[in-house]
Design a protein around this motif. Structure first.
Motif, short mmCIF file in Angstrom:
data_model
loop_
_atom_site.label_atom_id
_atom_site.label_comp_id
_atom_site.label_asym_id
_atom_site.label_seq_id
_atom_site.Cartn_x
_atom_site.Cartn_y
_atom_site.Cartn_z
N MET A 1 16.35 -30.29 5.87
CA MET A 1 17.46 -30.06 6.85
C MET A 1 16.80 -29.67 8.07
N LYS A 2 17.42 -30.44 9.05
CA LYS A 2 16.96 -30.19 10.53
C LYS A 2 17.25 -28.61 11.05
N THR A 3 16.15 -28.22 11.60
CA THR A 3 16.41 -26.64 12.01
C THR A 3 17.29 -26.85 13.13
N ILE A 4 18.19 -25.64 13.06
CA ILE A 4 19.13 -25.36 14.05
C ILE A 4 18.84 -23.98 14.85
N ARG A 5 18.88 -24.19 16.08
CA ARG A 5 18.66 -22.62 16.70
C ARG A 5 19.69 -22.73 18.09
N SER A 6 20.04 -21.45 18.22
CA SER A 6 21.19 -21.29 19.11
C SER A 6 20.64 -21.84 20.41
N GLU A 7 19.44 -21.94 20.80
CA GLU A 7 18.85 -22.44 22.25
C GLU A 7 19.16 -23.78 22.15
N HIS A 8 19.11 -24.52 21.32
CA HIS A 8 19.45 -25.99 21.36
C HIS A 8 20.71 -26.22 21.84
N PHE A 9 21.78 -25.43 21.85
CA PHE A 9 23.30 -25.65 22.25
C PHE A 9 23.63 -24.74 23.53
N LYS A 10 22.82 -23.88 23.89
CA LYS A 10 23.11 -22.63 24.91
C LYS A 10 22.98 -23.43 26.11
N ASN A 25 23.21 -35.07 14.17
CA ASN A 25 22.52 -35.26 12.61
C ASN A 25 21.52 -34.33 12.28
N VAL A 26 22.11 -33.53 11.43
CA VAL A 26 21.54 -32.32 10.72
C VAL A 26 20.37 -33.00 9.66
N GLU A 27 20.37 -34.09 9.41
CA GLU A 27 19.46 -34.79 8.48
C GLU A 27 19.63 -34.14 7.13
N THR A 28 20.61 -34.19 6.58
CA THR A 28 20.92 -33.62 5.42
C THR A 28 22.40 -33.87 4.77
N LYS A 33 24.90 -29.08 3.35
CA LYS A 33 25.31 -28.17 4.84
C LYS A 33 26.09 -27.03 4.39
N GLU A 34 26.85 -27.23 3.34
CA GLU A 34 27.69 -26.07 2.90
C GLU A 34 27.11 -25.20 2.12
N LYS A 35 26.09 -25.34 1.36
CA LYS A 35 24.83 -24.33 0.70
C LYS A 35 24.26 -23.44 2.19
N GLU A 36 23.89 -24.41 3.07
CA GLU A 36 23.14 -23.49 4.05
C GLU A 36 24.36 -22.45 4.89
N LEU A 37 25.68 -23.25 4.95
CA LEU A 37 26.53 -22.29 5.57
C LEU A 37 26.76 -21.00 5.03
N GLN A 38 26.93 -21.25 3.49
CA GLN A 38 27.25 -20.13 2.85
C GLN A 38 26.27 -19.03 2.92
N LYS A 39 24.90 -19.35 2.90
CA LYS A 39 23.85 -18.38 3.25
C LYS A 39 23.82 -17.67 4.74
N ALA A 245 31.12 -31.78 17.91
CA ALA A 245 32.25 -31.56 17.07
C ALA A 245 32.77 -32.73 16.32
N ASP A 246 32.21 -33.97 16.59
CA ASP A 246 32.73 -34.87 15.65
C ASP A 246 32.64 -34.98 14.17
N ASN A 247 31.69 -34.23 13.57
CA ASN A 247 31.72 -33.77 12.32
C ASN A 247 32.04 -32.24 12.29
N LYS A 248 33.06 -32.07 11.54
CA LYS A 248 33.51 -30.53 11.28
C LYS A 248 32.70 -29.65 10.52
N GLU A 249 31.91 -30.07 9.53
CA GLU A 249 30.88 -29.29 8.72
C GLU A 249 29.72 -29.07 9.73
N THR A 250 29.35 -29.96 10.33
CA THR A 250 27.94 -29.51 11.16
C THR A 250 28.46 -28.70 12.26
N ALA A 251 29.67 -28.82 12.81
CA ALA A 251 29.99 -27.71 14.08
C ALA A 251 30.08 -26.47 13.45
#
Length: 293
Positions: A1-10, A25-28, A33-39, A245-251
């Motif tokens: 999965m693509k690394t997500i950091r807050s700085e990417h969107f600030k 595209n988080v590439e997964t 995505k749901e498992k990562e969100l749960q963590k 926000a075009d993909n709700k799960e990613t957002a």
């Protein structure tokens, strides 16, 4: 999965919304995505418990976006692991008669988080430089001295509002409120599809209003107002994050991960230590409780 950091969107420099992607595209897979969100949810829940015990900071989460951007479902999915006592959601609608008897920031001020808790603003104080700017006639309901008709609402009026909002956020930040503001960046085509689903799916019919189409016709005006609001009010103490926000799960994952990243920067947040006198007498307290058997 693509690394997500807050700085990417600030937002730390002026942006043009037309140049910011609405899809990321988080590439997964959706399942991953749901498992990562749960963590992330579990980590946020533990952090909130620690913040509650620490009792120094409150957290204000501001969510803005065009209609159908997914704010409601995002709140449900991101904060579902929180202790109910630790988070309060405020959905701000058209000001009522009591709210209109006060200045436009009053209803937001009284909804700020207590120390150790989260407040989530579903639509925020920024509606006062968004909806009212697209529909300036709404300002007349506020009975502001010197504003008798729309012609009295000058560019200086909006400059003053931005100054007030910046001052408001600076003040609450300096008093322990961590402010994180999210703009759910939706494409016009994705909004069209979501509105269609509201019409075609019976259980979602209730969400549709003809007013949605009237507001959609003002898309470009809203985009311009959002762009200016973000550029004029994204500050180090109150940053904006533009979330595709075009993909709700990613957002949802981006918002959750951003909140976690930003709060983990507060290294002073710790659970309070036991008082020395209590610690010295632990054996005595244990003995007392053991005798109650």
């Amino acid at each position: 999965m693509k690394t997500i950091r807050s700085e990417h969107f600030k937002i730390s420099a002026p942006v043009k919304l037309s140049e910011v992607p609405t899809f990321y595209n988080v590439e997964t897979s959706e399942k991953k995505k749901e498992k990562e969100l749960q963590k992330v949810r579990e980590k946020l829940s533990k952090l909130q418990d620690k913040m509650y015990a620490h009792n120094r900071y409150g957290v204000l989460i501001c969510l803005q976006g065009m209609d159908t951007a997914g704010k409601d479902s995002l709140i449900r999915e991101v904060f579902k692991e929180f202790n109910a006592r630790g988070v309060v959601v405020h959905s701000f609608k058209t000001p009522n008669s009591t709210e209109l008897e006060h200045d436009y920031l009053w209803r937001h001020y009284v909804a700020l988080p207590e120390k150790g808790k989260f407040s989530v603003f579903n639509r925020t104080h920024y509606e006062n430089v968004l909806v009212t700017r697209v529909h300036p006639e709404y300002i007349l309901n506020e009975n502001i001295p010197g504003i008798e008709n729309v012609a009295d609402i000058t560019p200086q009026f909006w400059d003053n509002r931005f100054e007030s909002i910046n001052a408001f956020e600076k003040h609450i930040s300096s008093n322990g409120v961590v402010i994180l503001k999210f703009f759910l960046h939706l494409s016009k085509e994705e909004q069209r599809q979501r509105l269609m689903r509201r019409l075609e799916t019976e259980k979602h019919n209730w969400k549709f209003s003809p007013g949605d189409l009237k507001e959609r016709a003002l898309w470009d005006q809203y985009t311009q107002c959002y762009e200016e609001a973000i550029n004029r009010t994204s500050k180090p103490h109150a940053p904006w994050f533009i979330v595709p926000a075009d993909n709700k799960e990613t957002a949802r994952f981006i918002v959750a991960k951003t909140i976690l990243d930003e709060l983990e920067k507060y290294t002073d947040i710790k659970e309070p230590e036991m008082d020395d006198k209590i610690r010295e007498n632990i054996a005595l307290y244990r003995e007392f409780l053991s005798k109650e058997k």
